[in-house]
Design a protein around this motif. Structure first.
Motif, PDB file in Angstrom:
ATOM      1  N   ARG A   1      26.195  24.620  33.065  1.00  0.00           N
ATOM      2  CA  ARG A   1      26.703  24.303  31.947  1.00  0.00           C
ATOM      3  C   ARG A   1      26.412  22.646  31.269  1.00  0.00           C
ATOM      4  O   ARG A   1      25.848  22.593  30.301  1.00  0.00           O
TER       5      ARG A   1
ATOM      6  N   LYS B   1      23.603  21.686  28.431  1.00  0.00           N
ATOM      7  CA  LYS B   1      23.857  20.619  27.410  1.00  0.00           C
ATOM      8  C   LYS B   1      23.096  19.624  27.343  1.00  0.00           C
ATOM      9  O   LYS B   1      22.673  19.025  26.173  1.00  0.00           O
TER      10      LYS B   1
ATOM     11  N   ARG C   1      22.448  25.048  22.812  1.00  0.00           N
ATOM     12  CA  ARG C   1      23.779  25.139  22.042  1.00  0.00           C
ATOM     13  C   ARG C   1      24.464  26.184  22.519  1.00  0.00           C
ATOM     14  O   ARG C   1      24.361  27.470  22.216  1.00  0.00           O
ATOM     15  N   VAL C   2      25.101  26.125  23.726  1.00  0.00           N
ATOM     16  CA  VAL C   2      25.720  27.122  24.339  1.00  0.00           C
ATOM     17  C   VAL C   2      27.243  26.824  24.679  1.00  0.00           C
ATOM     18  O   VAL C   2      27.903  25.927  24.912  1.00  0.00           O
ATOM     19  N   THR C   3      27.913  28.088  24.659  1.00  0.00           N
ATOM     20  CA  THR C   3      29.564  27.690  24.582  1.00  0.00           C
ATOM     21  C   THR C   3      29.705  28.180  26.198  1.00  0.00           C
ATOM     22  O   THR C   3      28.835  28.590  26.971  1.00  0.00           O
ATOM     23  N   ARG C   4      31.145  27.937  26.347  1.00  0.00           N
ATOM     24  CA  ARG C   4      31.419  28.051  27.759  1.00  0.00           C
ATOM     25  C   ARG C   4      31.203  29.534  28.189  1.00  0.00           C
ATOM     26  O   ARG C   4      30.953  30.117  29.388  1.00  0.00           O
ATOM     27  N   ARG C   5      31.612  30.411  27.404  1.00  0.00           N
ATOM     28  CA  ARG C   5      31.642  31.833  27.487  1.00  0.00           C
ATOM     29  C   ARG C   5      30.197  32.323  27.819  1.00  0.00           C
ATOM     30  O   ARG C   5      29.632  33.069  28.417  1.00  0.00           O
ATOM     31  N   GLU C   6      29.174  31.738  26.859  1.00  0.00           N
ATOM     32  CA  GLU C   6      27.778  32.051  26.860  1.00  0.00           C
ATOM     33  C   GLU C   6      27.226  31.652  28.204  1.00  0.00           C
ATOM     34  O   GLU C   6      26.312  32.598  28.744  1.00  0.00           O
TER      35      GLU C   6
ATOM     36  N   LYS D   1      28.881  31.645  31.003  1.00  0.00           N
ATOM     37  CA  LYS D   1      29.308  32.599  32.093  1.00  0.00           C
ATOM     38  C   LYS D   1      28.538  33.753  32.075  1.00  0.00           C
ATOM     39  O   LYS D   1      28.358  34.415  33.033  1.00  0.00           O
TER      40      LYS D   1
ATOM     41  N   ASP E   1      16.357  27.576  21.548  1.00  0.00           N
ATOM     42  CA  ASP E   1      17.752  27.019  20.798  1.00  0.00           C
ATOM     43  C   ASP E   1      17.775  25.662  21.130  1.00  0.00           C
ATOM     44  O   ASP E   1      18.800  25.033  21.036  1.00  0.00           O
TER      45      ASP E   1
END
Length: 216
Positions: free
Chosen positions: A97, A101, A106-111, A113, A142
């Motif tokens: 993660r 970054k 642009r990625v979320t924690r869920r993405e 995972k 992205d």
């Protein structure tokens, strides 16, 4: 005196063997000659093409080279090694993660995972460098070019244009921009980034320290 009768011979005469011949219709029209020594191995290698290429001291999938240049792979290796703090040649979910970054994704924690789950099919809880490259390729659209931004910053510090940031160049930069730093503080900065011990910071070392400090 009567003559004695001769005994019948007990010798068995060998039977005449009939030579076996294949019927003409069973024989193939063309029989290839036996392969020359070494040709069998060559044919086996050609029919089982290797799908990996040796690069940076490791085997990398040829698929990677269809999407990334050798310089991009080198840059991504710097990022990977920065977060591979235990030198296990793998990174875990948290490290992945942070790396994504840093690269501007642009990625979320869920993405993250979900990305890990897609690649980590053996549930090891970590990714190797090939896995990491595959994820970067998948998310290329992205990201922003973080390395180009860091390289531009390096040229600002490399005021002598020799590809290195030295003590004298940093002191000069501080004077010109009125930045208050002692010589000891500047030496400490160089020592922190200088991995090859030449008392200077080259571009790769500069990229590494920028990624570690998460300035970009």
């Amino acid at each position: 005196m009567p003559k004695k009768k001769k005994k019948a011979s007990t010798e068995v005469k060998p039977k005449t063997r009939t030579k076996f011949e294949f019927p003409q219709e069973a024989l193939p029209e063309y029989v290839p000659p036996p392969p020359v020594t070494g040709h069998q191995l060559l044919a086996a290698l050609q029919s089982n093409e290797v799908n990996e290429k040796e690069f940076l001291g490791m085997k990398i999938s040829k698929h990677i080279f269809q999407h990334l240049t050798t310089q991009e792979i080198r840059d991504l290796k710097v990022v990977f090694d920065t977060f591979d703090v235990d030198n296990s040649n793998t990174i875990d979910l948290k490290e992945l993660r942070r790396a994504m970054k840093i690269l501007g994704f642009r990625v979320t924690r869920r993405e993250v995972k979900e990305m890990m789950a897609d690649v980590d099919v053996t549930n090891r809880g970590c990714l190797n460098f090939n896995d990491f490259l595959a994820l970067v390729i998948e998310r290329q659209s992205d990201s922003r070019d973080i390395f180009e931004e860091i390289r531009q910053a390096f040229t600002v510090f490399d005021i002598d244009g020799d590809g290195k940031i030295t003590l004298s160049s940093l002191k000069r930069l501080c004077r010109e921009h009125k930045i208050r730093m002692t010589e000891r503080e500047i030496r400490d900065m160089i020592r922190e980034a200088d991995h090859n011990g030449d008392d200077a910071v080259d571009e790769d070392e500069f990229i590494g320290i920028m990624l570690k400090t998460n300035i970009f």
